[in-house]
Design an enzyme around this catalytic site. Structure first.
Site: not given
Length: 501
Positions: A37, A59, A174
């Protein structure tokens, strides 16, 4: 028929490469493929075997390099090739890491798997910022929610109201892009406006920033500070605490780019990181060996005629002894020879092969090496100098004054590897220092340098291991900001520490 491989879902931790588990590292060190990632340290990729396949599937919000369904299928296909696959995920695989979905796909395909937990940023980033997730009399619980799960209408998820009414510490991962919605949602559910809040950017990393305030003013403070993703929002009484570490490493917060061979940069990076610095390999020099070339093969055959062997680098030592054994000789063939080494690093490499340097100059540079040899050799001596094609001519000029006989042979050369030009430019903009360990490294760097790279170089401090390296740098119009007093990894590290302090 190939035997089915295995997939290890490994949590890489919150960003600091030192916070991955030992078990996670052990899986990385034996894997055939790693699927990784974006929210993890690139330093961890240095741990995989040389022939390991590295596949990026990172991502970020709004920028997906591969859909989750495609990642699931990729893991199945790699395992069906008989590979040991590490699925390296930021944080912990099961904390908003979609590890469960990947396991369901693996189970359906009959692929064996193992989950290796990682340290979640929901705890580690807060700790790095000095915020405990729980604290007696202030918070008896903590609760974690993803901050970017919105409904199709662009509103907060249905269970947000219940989450907002919970006591204890509320942590939104996030959530920076939806900070305004989250704040309004908390206030609408009765959270007092004066409730402490904090936003942590790049938790556990050198670029970490923490903004503290209250629910009412945290959005304004975040905007004023220019906070960017990835960031974590913390709400609750513990956000007012600051238990930041008071024991600071000398290079804490320092970002250093390194250049050189893999052997050199690996040792330098360990040294820098042991002192709290963050390092990145900007340029790697690969050794192109000529130890089986005609000149070196002839030199090995003429070994009885040499009285001194002069080494100007650790690479030269390694290549020389590899070649010696490969051509059918052993260490007895150099038993009569004296050895000179340009510096401590070269002498240490010589010692690893069982030989002590007979001469080591006080200053670790070629000029001092040559001047010192002048007083030790006579017309009866014959010297062998196996080194790189970019070796300093000062050695030849000084030895020529003595009239001594010597063979200066190109034993190896260096080739460029490392980051692509675009990535190198981006990496340089985030650094505080860039180190050069050889003149050949300087030449290789500028051979690939465009104007953007040269501009980026102007925004940081350049550290050279010695005067010859600094001279090569000056030849490209850039003066060294720091020259190590001792020409070694230790010398480079100490020079950076003094300047950073």
């Amino acid at each position: 028929m190939k035997e089915t491989g295995v997939v290890y879902l490994v949590g890489a931790g919150p960003g600091d490469p030192g916070l991955i588990t030992e078990k996670g590292l052990s899986r990385l060190r034996v894997c055939n493929a790693v699927v990784y990632d974006s929210l993890l340290s690139p330093r961890l990729l240095d741990e995989v075997p040389d022939q390991c396949r590295k596949i990026y599937v990172g991502k970020r919000a709004g920028r997906h390099s591969m859909k989750q369904e495609e990642i699931n299928q990729l893991l199945v296909e790699l395992a069906r090739e008989g590979l040991a696959v590490v699925r390296l995920k930021g944080g912990d695989p099961f904390v908003f890491g979609r590890g469960g979905e990947e396991i369901m796909a693996l189970s359906e395909a009959g692929i064996p798997y193992e989950v290796v937990s990682g340290v979640t940023s929901a705890v580690a980033a807060l700790a790095s910022a000095g915020i405990p997730v729980t604290h007696r009399a202030l918070s008896r619980s903590f609760h974690v929610m993803t901050g970017h799960t919105l409904s199709k209408e662009g509103t907060l998820p249905p269970d947000f109201d219940e989450f907002a009414r919970l006591s204890g510490t509320l942590i939104f991962l996030m959530g920076l892009g939806n900070l305004s919605l989250i704040v309004k949602g908390l206030l609408n559910q009765g959270k007092p406006g004066e409730t402490p809040a904090a936003v942590i950017q790049n938790g556990t990393l050198p670029g970490e920033k923490t903004i503290r305030g209250t629910i009412e003013n945290i959005e304004e403070k975040v905007l004023a500070a220019g906070i960017e993703s990835p960031a974590i929002l913390v709400v609750g009484e513990v956000a007012s605490l600051d238990f930041s570490s008071t024991s600071k490493q000398p290079l804490m917060g320092c970002r250093i780019g390194v250049t050189g061979t893999d052997t050199f940069t690996g040792r330098l990076r360990k040294q820098l990181e042991s002192l709290g610095g963050a390092s990145e390999c900007i340029l790697s020099l690969l050794i192109e060996s000529y130890r089986k070339g005609v000149e070196m093969m002839e030199a090995y055959e003429k070994m009885p005629s040499y009285t001194w062997i002069v080494f100007t680098s650790a690479n030269g030592v390694r290549e020389f002894f590899h070649g010696l054994l490969e051509c059918g000789h052993d260490f007895r063939s150099v038993g009569h020879v004296k050895f000179a080494a340009v510096g401590r690093g070269t002498a240490d490499e010589l010692l690893r092969h069982g030989f002590s340097a007979d001469y080591l100059p006080e200053k670790y540079q070629v000029q001092d090496l040559a001047e010192g040899l002048k007083g030790l050799i006579s017309g009866e001596d014959r010297l062998l100098i196996p080194r790189s094609s970019g070796g300093s001519k000062e050695l030849n000029e000084i030895l020529d004054e003595t009239g001594v006989s010597y063979d200066d042979i190109v034993l190896y050369d260096v080739a460029l590897a490392g980051l692509e030009t675009e990535k190198r430019t981006e990496a340089l903009t985030h650094l505080d220092y860039l180190t050069f360990s050889s003149a050949s490294g300087v030449e290789a760097f500028f051979r690939e340098a465009n104007e953007e790279i040269k501009e980026a170089l102007a925004g940081l401090k350049v550290v050279c291991i010695g005067d010859i390296t600094a001279k090569a740098l000056l030849g490209h119009g850039r003066k060294a900001d720091i020259i190590a007093g001792v020409y070694s990894i230790q010398g480079l590290t100490e020079a950076i520490c003094r300047d950073w302090k």
